[in-house]
Motif scaffolding. Structure first.
Motif, mmCIF file in Angstrom:
data_model
loop_
_atom_site.group_PDB
_atom_site.id
_atom_site.type_symbol
_atom_site.label_atom_id
_atom_site.label_comp_id
_atom_site.label_asym_id
_atom_site.label_seq_id
_atom_site.Cartn_x
_atom_site.Cartn_y
_atom_site.Cartn_z
ATOM 1 N N SER B 38 0.831 -1.185 0.000
ATOM 2 C CA SER B 38 0.000 0.000 0.000
ATOM 3 C C SER B 38 0.876 1.250 0.000
ATOM 4 O O SER B 38 0.652 2.195 -0.739
ATOM 5 C CB SER B 38 -0.901 -0.021 1.233
ATOM 6 N N GLU B 39 1.932 1.248 0.855
ATOM 7 C CA GLU B 39 2.823 2.394 0.939
ATOM 8 C C GLU B 39 3.617 2.554 -0.357
ATOM 9 O O GLU B 39 3.808 3.646 -0.850
ATOM 10 C CB GLU B 39 3.754 2.219 2.133
ATOM 11 N N LYS B 40 4.042 1.395 -0.919
ATOM 12 C CA LYS B 40 4.810 1.398 -2.165
ATOM 13 C C LYS B 40 3.992 1.982 -3.311
ATOM 14 O O LYS B 40 4.511 2.688 -4.173
ATOM 15 C CB LYS B 40 5.213 -0.036 -2.535
ATOM 16 N N SER B 41 2.701 1.606 -3.342
ATOM 17 C CA SER B 41 1.884 1.964 -4.493
ATOM 18 C C SER B 41 1.635 3.462 -4.588
ATOM 19 O O SER B 41 1.285 3.964 -5.632
ATOM 20 C CB SER B 41 0.545 1.234 -4.428
ATOM 21 N N LYS B 42 1.838 4.163 -3.468
ATOM 22 C CA LYS B 42 1.683 5.614 -3.434
ATOM 23 C C LYS B 42 0.309 6.072 -3.904
ATOM 24 O O LYS B 42 0.140 7.191 -4.365
ATOM 25 C CB LYS B 42 2.766 6.326 -4.267
ATOM 26 N N GLU B 43 -0.646 5.192 -3.842
ATOM 27 C CA GLU B 43 -1.999 5.632 -4.190
ATOM 28 C C GLU B 43 -2.600 6.362 -3.003
ATOM 29 O O GLU B 43 -2.111 6.264 -1.890
ATOM 30 C CB GLU B 43 -2.867 4.429 -4.555
ATOM 31 N N GLY B 44 -3.688 7.010 -3.236
ATOM 32 C CA GLY B 44 -4.326 7.795 -2.183
ATOM 33 C C GLY B 44 -4.919 6.907 -1.112
ATOM 34 O O GLY B 44 -4.831 5.674 -1.172
ATOM 35 N N LEU B 45 -5.501 7.558 -0.145
ATOM 36 C CA LEU B 45 -6.054 6.825 0.975
ATOM 37 C C LEU B 45 -7.398 6.192 0.643
ATOM 38 O O LEU B 45 -7.736 5.135 1.142
ATOM 39 C CB LEU B 45 -6.270 7.775 2.157
ATOM 40 N N THR B 46 -8.147 6.886 -0.201
ATOM 41 C CA THR B 46 -9.538 6.488 -0.356
ATOM 42 C C THR B 46 -9.685 5.204 -1.158
ATOM 43 O O THR B 46 -10.456 4.333 -0.818
ATOM 44 C CB THR B 46 -10.338 7.610 -1.027
ATOM 45 N N ASN B 47 -8.895 5.112 -2.199
ATOM 46 C CA ASN B 47 -9.180 4.011 -3.109
ATOM 47 C C ASN B 47 -8.010 3.066 -3.254
ATOM 48 O O ASN B 47 -7.676 2.634 -4.344
ATOM 49 C CB ASN B 47 -9.563 4.595 -4.472
ATOM 50 N N ASN B 48 -7.388 2.770 -2.162
ATOM 51 C CA ASN B 48 -6.197 1.949 -2.237
ATOM 52 C C ASN B 48 -6.544 0.518 -1.831
ATOM 53 O O ASN B 48 -6.797 0.243 -0.662
ATOM 54 C CB ASN B 48 -5.146 2.536 -1.298
ATOM 55 N N PRO B 49 -6.577 -0.393 -2.772
ATOM 56 C CA PRO B 49 -6.986 -1.761 -2.440
ATOM 57 C C PRO B 49 -6.027 -2.425 -1.446
ATOM 58 O O PRO B 49 -6.451 -3.209 -0.593
ATOM 59 C CB PRO B 49 -6.975 -2.485 -3.775
ATOM 60 N N TRP B 50 -4.738 -2.089 -1.552
ATOM 61 C CA TRP B 50 -3.777 -2.702 -0.630
ATOM 62 C C TRP B 50 -4.062 -2.276 0.801
ATOM 63 O O TRP B 50 -3.985 -3.073 1.737
ATOM 64 C CB TRP B 50 -2.351 -2.286 -0.997
ATOM 65 N N LEU B 51 -4.369 -0.999 0.955
ATOM 66 C CA LEU B 51 -4.642 -0.487 2.295
ATOM 67 C C LEU B 51 -5.855 -1.193 2.895
ATOM 68 O O LEU B 51 -5.857 -1.613 4.049
ATOM 69 C CB LEU B 51 -4.873 1.021 2.243
ATOM 70 N N LYS B 52 -6.891 -1.339 2.021
ATOM 71 C CA LYS B 52 -8.094 -2.033 2.504
ATOM 72 C C LYS B 52 -7.765 -3.455 2.920
ATOM 73 O O LYS B 52 -8.194 -3.926 3.973
ATOM 74 C CB LYS B 52 -9.161 -2.052 1.398
ATOM 75 N N THR B 53 -6.982 -4.122 2.069
ATOM 76 C CA THR B 53 -6.593 -5.502 2.388
ATOM 77 C C THR B 53 -5.860 -5.540 3.723
ATOM 78 O O THR B 53 -6.113 -6.405 4.566
ATOM 79 C CB THR B 53 -5.674 -6.057 1.292
ATOM 80 N N GLY B 54 -4.941 -4.577 3.887
ATOM 81 C CA GLY B 54 -4.169 -4.530 5.133
ATOM 82 C C GLY B 54 -5.079 -4.375 6.332
ATOM 83 O O GLY B 54 -4.968 -5.119 7.318
ATOM 84 N N ASN B 55 -6.011 -3.410 6.223
ATOM 85 C CA ASN B 55 -6.930 -3.195 7.334
ATOM 86 C C ASN B 55 -7.735 -4.455 7.644
ATOM 87 O O ASN B 55 -7.931 -4.809 8.807
ATOM 88 C CB ASN B 55 -7.886 -2.045 7.032
ATOM 89 N N TRP B 56 -8.187 -5.099 6.579
ATOM 90 C CA TRP B 56 -8.962 -6.321 6.792
ATOM 91 C C TRP B 56 -8.119 -7.399 7.450
ATOM 92 O O TRP B 56 -8.549 -8.047 8.409
ATOM 93 C CB TRP B 56 -9.540 -6.843 5.466
ATOM 94 N N ALA B 57 -6.926 -7.576 6.910
ATOM 95 C CA ALA B 57 -6.061 -8.640 7.456
ATOM 96 C C ALA B 57 -5.755 -8.361 8.923
ATOM 97 O O ALA B 57 -5.814 -9.266 9.761
ATOM 98 C CB ALA B 57 -4.772 -8.723 6.643
ATOM 99 N N PHE B 58 -5.472 -7.082 9.252
ATOM 100 C CA PHE B 58 -5.155 -6.766 10.647
ATOM 101 C C PHE B 58 -6.366 -7.008 11.537
ATOM 102 O O PHE B 58 -6.244 -7.500 12.657
ATOM 103 C CB PHE B 58 -4.684 -5.314 10.774
ATOM 104 N N THR B 59 -7.548 -6.672 10.995
ATOM 105 C CA THR B 59 -8.761 -6.885 11.782
ATOM 106 C C THR B 59 -8.990 -8.376 12.031
ATOM 107 O O THR B 59 -9.302 -8.783 13.159
ATOM 108 C CB THR B 59 -9.960 -6.248 11.072
#
Lengths: 132, 941
Positions: B38-59
């Motif tokens: 997610s950090e590597k992809s440098k995409e925004g916060l709103t539509n970043n699939p990696w970030l969502k995946t990360g949040n889900w995995a952590f949850t």
């Protein structure tokens, strides 16, 4: 050179001095015979195993600050020890002892003692529900 | 070999638990990877699939670990002893309120607790951390990977088969222990849990570990932010959010440490609140480093200086938390600490844990070192940041010294792997060792808190401010000098170093008080630091006061000096013997042990203290009741709990350090009973009997029990007490003893008397009961038929039938519905002595069968039966027999080698000014909390 570096340097020198001072009062573990030979009156640490078969005497009516027992030091020498305190709870269960003290009139006289009791993690004893 | 089919085991938690552990581990790795991309992809916060995946995995990771904790809790709550963790930490009689304590008593449980807090904090970060989410959470997820590996319980497929990764907390007992009992398919019926150590059955154990672990866990967040900032090369933006986390960590960890300290003081018997024990030190050091970090963080936020130092502090704080975990759990401190865990085979894993994050943090730091911005213009010596930075340095130096000394066992172990003959270095006297360098650290810290708060950031407008600065500083120093001088009258301080420290503390106090009242005029928003520093100054003052004036008052200089030739330090002798009822002179007090009482398994000892002045006039009186706790079966003492008298300026701490051997455990009691030598003496009323050391006169014979321990509600069938007077041959004191014996139903009750000063025990021989309770056949009854109110004569007695009692009482009679029962009230008057006694023999018809219950008038030696009622004449039939009580040849058993049982061994300590320490620490925590709240609200507002 910045002022803060000078101050930091001074602090570091101070720290090194304190470190050296604090290293100077470090000792090693002694055996009974080494401790007996010490000329000065300083307290040293002796590590050893409690001799469970030898007598342990604590008679608070006579002196509540005198508990005598025997310990075998790391060199295997068994000596009588006087602890200047009460007989601690569960003393018989302890194995390793670390004593801090010195020889007074030929007897190792300890002012502090650290006991190591066998931990519940180590013993393989299974507590069996007793019949009452 | 056939598999045994075990009976009664519940296995689904085992399988579910395994699944949760694996899920927790995999999702932690997954979360770390997803956040990384997610950090590597440098995409925004709103539509970043990696970030969502990360949040889900952590949850999912969080839910798995919390689910696992719930599962272990379920297993413990239901006392499923087939599980090793339940077996080792709970027992059938463990109350629910200690279930949490039992949960984190073990290593696995405390790892889970630590992870639990990371998860909660992680969720807060996912919610609040904005654009820092991905990199910060990546580091946190990585930490969770390492922590989850501690509970994997995965055996490596190579080596000798004993190398494993982690310890599975939901493993079955029979999987970890190899005992013959497991050959029995129904072994579960036979085992019971070993329970929670009684010292830990305490409310402190419920609140101290979770608070401390929340502190440990929150120390990881600044670390995560620093790594994130270095990774992103955003060196400014992280300072603000991190400061809040660091304040939170400083507050929680500090509170946790202080709780431990309060616990040590009031419930454990360490005899103080801080002992420089390695385990204590290694929770203090991360806290100190976080505090140093908070100070440089403030500098960095206000001036841009000290960014590097802040990073280093936060990186080290977390690594030190892991290092302290290593020290506490690896077993390396066994010889030097009173409360370290023993080794569990996790040492290597913990070393990898530390090294990984040390290299990650410091590696990245030095890689980026040159790109971290610094301010070219140096700090002015008249600026606040200059002195604050030096203060942080002093804290760092102090921490380094503590860490160095505490790590000696580690250095020893490392050197010994290369040189097995190397003699381990050891600190001979920890208190003086640490004090001699921490004293200087404390002096510098106190003075620097004063000076820096009097300065302004960047030395703003120094020319105009200069006179004011010097005014404040010199005025505070002058007042501090006067107050220090006055305090020396109260505290007995000899060493000039302590006088200097006292001055420094008072100086810091004055200048911070000035700041709080006159400069910010009580503005609550700006007062956090001043309140914390006031607290620090008070704490230092409290430490000096208690440290230099800790006195063992349980010492009688006259009675104890000279016991040991060559011993100069009688101050060390901490115990005194108090004999029940005998006042004892101690240092400044007269103590009298009045007695003891039981409340369940707790036995409290009431000790009256009278404080006396130099001429032995009483000043104050108070009572303290330290107690001991026996185990459930009263077979031995498990713990001794102190009692403390708290006064604003002075605490009196008391603890039972020993009881007479016969009261410590059953085994010693039995040994002593066996060692008693009883001799039987035959005594006659009025006669004098000589024993080896005393002579005894039998004064009176009573037909009831007069012993104080008799339950007044219990009624005896027959009873006998011999009242004796004991004269010592070598003193004038006379003692009275009332040994008794009685028969109640089928039980014989003995009431022995112990005369502790004479080491004597007296008890009545069992044969006396036989004498009293002659066989019915030996009685020669005479029959009388009398009406109510009539009198008849028997031998030397006049007996009057007074009345009938419709509600009869007799020890052997148990009323049932449908009984027809009466007793006759008979008045027996002796013609010789004129004495009058009453007795009520009972007549009973039950199921148409007549029966009766005999009574006796022991003083007269008469036995009565009430055998018949004539329905026509109304006359009643009584049987009377005389059997006079023997008054000679009465067997009494006497032992004269009985160890005394009427004393306690007491330790009593006077702490002066300890409340300054507690009050100061509360202020310090309040200051931190206030700073945190102000910053949290600023963001919202």
């Amino acid at each position: 050179m910045k002022k803060i570096h000078i101050v930091a340097g001074l602090l570091l020198i101070g720290a090194v001095v304190l470190l050296i001072i604090s290293t100077s009062d470090l000792g090693t573990y002694y055996t009974f015979s080494e401790a007996e030979l010490l000329e000065d009156n300083r307290n040293v640490k002796v590590i050893g195993l409690l001799s469970k078969d030898k007598e342990m005497v604590y008679q608070p009516e006579i002196d509540p600050n005198r508990f005598s027992f025997y310990m075998k030091d790391e060199a295997g020498e068994e000596r009588q020890v006087i602890l200047l305190s009460e007989k601690p709870q569960d003393f018989e269960m302890s194995e390793q002892l670390v004593l801090t003290g010195r020889f007074i009139n030929g007897v190792f006289t300890a002012r502090e003692m650290l006991m190591k009791c066998p931990s519940k993690y180590q013993d393989d004893e299974i507590f069996v529900r007793s019949e009452i | 070999m056939n598999e045994i089919q075990y009976i009664g085991e519940t296995l689904w938690p085992r399988h579910l638990g395994q699944l949760l552990i694996v899920t927790g581990f995999v999702t932690a790795i997954g979360a770390a990877l997803a956040y990384f991309f997610s950090e590597k992809s440098k995409e925004g916060l709103t539509n970043n699939p990696w970030l969502k995946t990360g949040n889900w995995a952590f949850t999912v990771h969080g839910v798995s670990i919390i689910g696992l904790m719930a599962l272990i809790f379920y297993v413990m709550l239901n006392k499923m002893y087939e599980y090793a963790y339940a077996f080792n930490h709970v027992s059938d009689d463990l109350p629910f309120k200690y279930m949490f304590s039992a949960f984190w008593e073990g290593q696995e449980g405390s790892f889970l607790l630590w992870m639990f807090w990371h998860i909660i904090l992680g969720w807060v970060l996912i919610w609040k951390a904005g654009h820092w989410r991905a990199p910060v959470m990546m580091v946190l997820a990585l930490i969770q990977v390492f922590l989850t590996s501690m509970i994997l319980g995965f055996y490596l497929p190579f080596g000798d088969g004993s190398s494993k990764i982690g310890i599975n907390p939901i493993i079955l007992l029979r999987e970890v222990q190899d005992a013959p009992i497991f050959a029995n398919a129904e072994y579960l019926e036979l085992i019971t849990g070993s329970g929670l150590n009684i010292l830990l059955q305490n409310y402190w154990m419920t609140i101290h570990p979770p608070t401390t672990f929340l502190g440990f866990a929150s120390a990881a967040i600044p670390f995560c932010f620093v790594v994130a900032a270095l990774w992103r090369q955003d060196y400014k933006g992280w300072l603000k959010p991190t400061l809040k986390w660091a304040l939170f960590s400083g507050f929680t960890l500090g509170t946790g440490i202080l709780m431990g300290s309060a616990w040590a003081y009031e419930a454990l018997t360490f005899g103080g609140y801080w002992a420089w024990d390695p385990v204590e030190n290694m929770s203090l050091v991360p806290w100190l480093i976080i505090i140093a970090g908070i100070h440089t963080n403030l500098i960095a936020k206000s001036t841009g200086h000290s960014i590097r130092a802040t990073m280093i502090f936060y990186l080290l704080a977390f690594c030190l938390v892991v290092y302290s975990t290593y020290l506490v759990r690896s077993g390396i401190l066994e010889d030097t600490s009173v409360h370290a865990f023993t080794e569990m085979g996790l040492e290597n894993q913990l070393v990898i844990f530390i090294l990984f994050f040390l290299f990650l943090g410091l590696g990245l730091f030095f890689k980026r070192y040159n790109s971290i911005p610094t301010v070219q213009k140096e700090e002015d010596w008249n600026s606040r940041e200059f002195w604050m930075f030096i203060g942080a340095m002093v804290i760092a130096i102090g921490s380094t010294l503590i860490t160095y000394s505490t790590s000696l066992p580690v250095f020893n172990a490392i050197i010994q792997t290369f040189d097995p003959l190397y003699a381990s270095k050891v600190i001979e006297d920890p208190i003086s060792h640490y004090n001699q360098h921490q004293l200087w650290v404390a002096v510098l810290m106190s003075i620097l808190t004063g000076i820096s708060i009097a300065m302004r950031y960047r030395g703003t407008n120094w020319q105009n401010y200069k006179p004011k600065f010097w005014g404040i500083t010199l005025f505070a120093a002058a007042i501090a000098a006067v107050i220090t001088w006055l305090l020396l009258f109260w505290l007995n301080i000899v060493a000039w170093q302590y006088v200097l420290l006292l001055f420094a503390a008072v100086f810091a106090f004055m200048i911070n008080l000035d700041y709080l009242i006159l400069r910010i005029k009580g503005n609550i928003k700006a007062s956090g630091s001043a309140i914390a520093h006031l607290g620090f100054a008070m704490m230092i003052f409290g430490i000096i006061a208690t440290g230099v004036n800790k006195t063992y008052i349980s010492s009688n200089v006259f009675a104890q000096s000279g016991l040991l030739e060559g011993m100069e330090d009688e101050d060390l002798l901490s115990n005194i013997v108090l004999i029940k009822g005998e006042p004892m002179f101690m240092r400044g007090y007269i103590a009298t042990y009045q007695g003891d009482h039981f409340d369940g398994i707790t036995r409290s000892f009431d000790i009256d203290f009278v404080k006396i002045d130099e001429d032995a006039n009483p000043i104050a009186e108070f009572t303290l009741s330290p107690n001991v706790q026996y185990d459930k079966r009263f077979s031995k003492i498990e713990a001794a709990n102190p009692d403390i008298r708290r006064r604003p300026l002075e605490d009196i701490f008391t603890r039972i350090s020993r009881l007479p051997a016969q009261q410590i455990d059953l085994e010693s009691a039995r040994e002593i009973e066996d060692s008693l030598r009883f001799e039987t003496y035959y005594m006659g009323l009025g006669d004098t009997t000589f024993t080896s050391k005393h002579f005894i006169v039998l004064d009176e014979i009573h037909h009831e029990i007069l012993h104080p321990e008799k339950d007044p509600a219990a009624k005896d069938d027959i009873a006998l007490t011999l009242q004796m007077r004991i004269h010592s041959l070598d003193s004038d004191t006379i003692y009275t003893a009332l040994p008794g014996i009685s028969l109640r139903g089928a039980f014989v009750f003995r009431y022995p008397e112990q005369i502790d000063p004479l080491n004597m025990r007296l008890q009545l021989s069992d044969t006396l009961i036989d004498d009293l309770f002659l066989a019915e056949t030996a009685l020669d009854f005479t029959t009388y038929e009398v009406a109510r109110g009539e009198t008849f004569e028997y031998n030397d007695f006049t007996i009057r039938f007074v009345d009938v009692n419709q509600e009869p009482w007799h020890p052997s009679y148990d009323p049932i519905d449908g009984d027809i029962a009466l007793s006759a009230i008979l008045e027996v008057t002796s013609k010789l002595t004129g004495s009058v006694e009453r007795t009520e023999p009972v007549y009973l018809i039950r199921d148409a069968i007549q029966t009766n219950f005999k009574t006796m008038v022991p003083e007269a030696g008469l036995h009565f039966r009430f055998t018949r009622i004539d329905p026509n004449s109304g006359k009643m039939t009584f049987l009377v027999a005389e059997q006079a009580m023997k008054t000679f040849d009465l067997p009494v058993e006497i032992a004269e080698n009985v160890p005394r049982s009427d004393f306690i061994v007491l330790e009593a300590i006077k702490f002066q000014g300890l409340n300054f320490f507690w009050l100061g620490s509360v202020f310090m925590m309040l200051g931190l909390l206030l700073s945190l709240i102000v910053r949290l609200r600023a963001k919202l507002g």
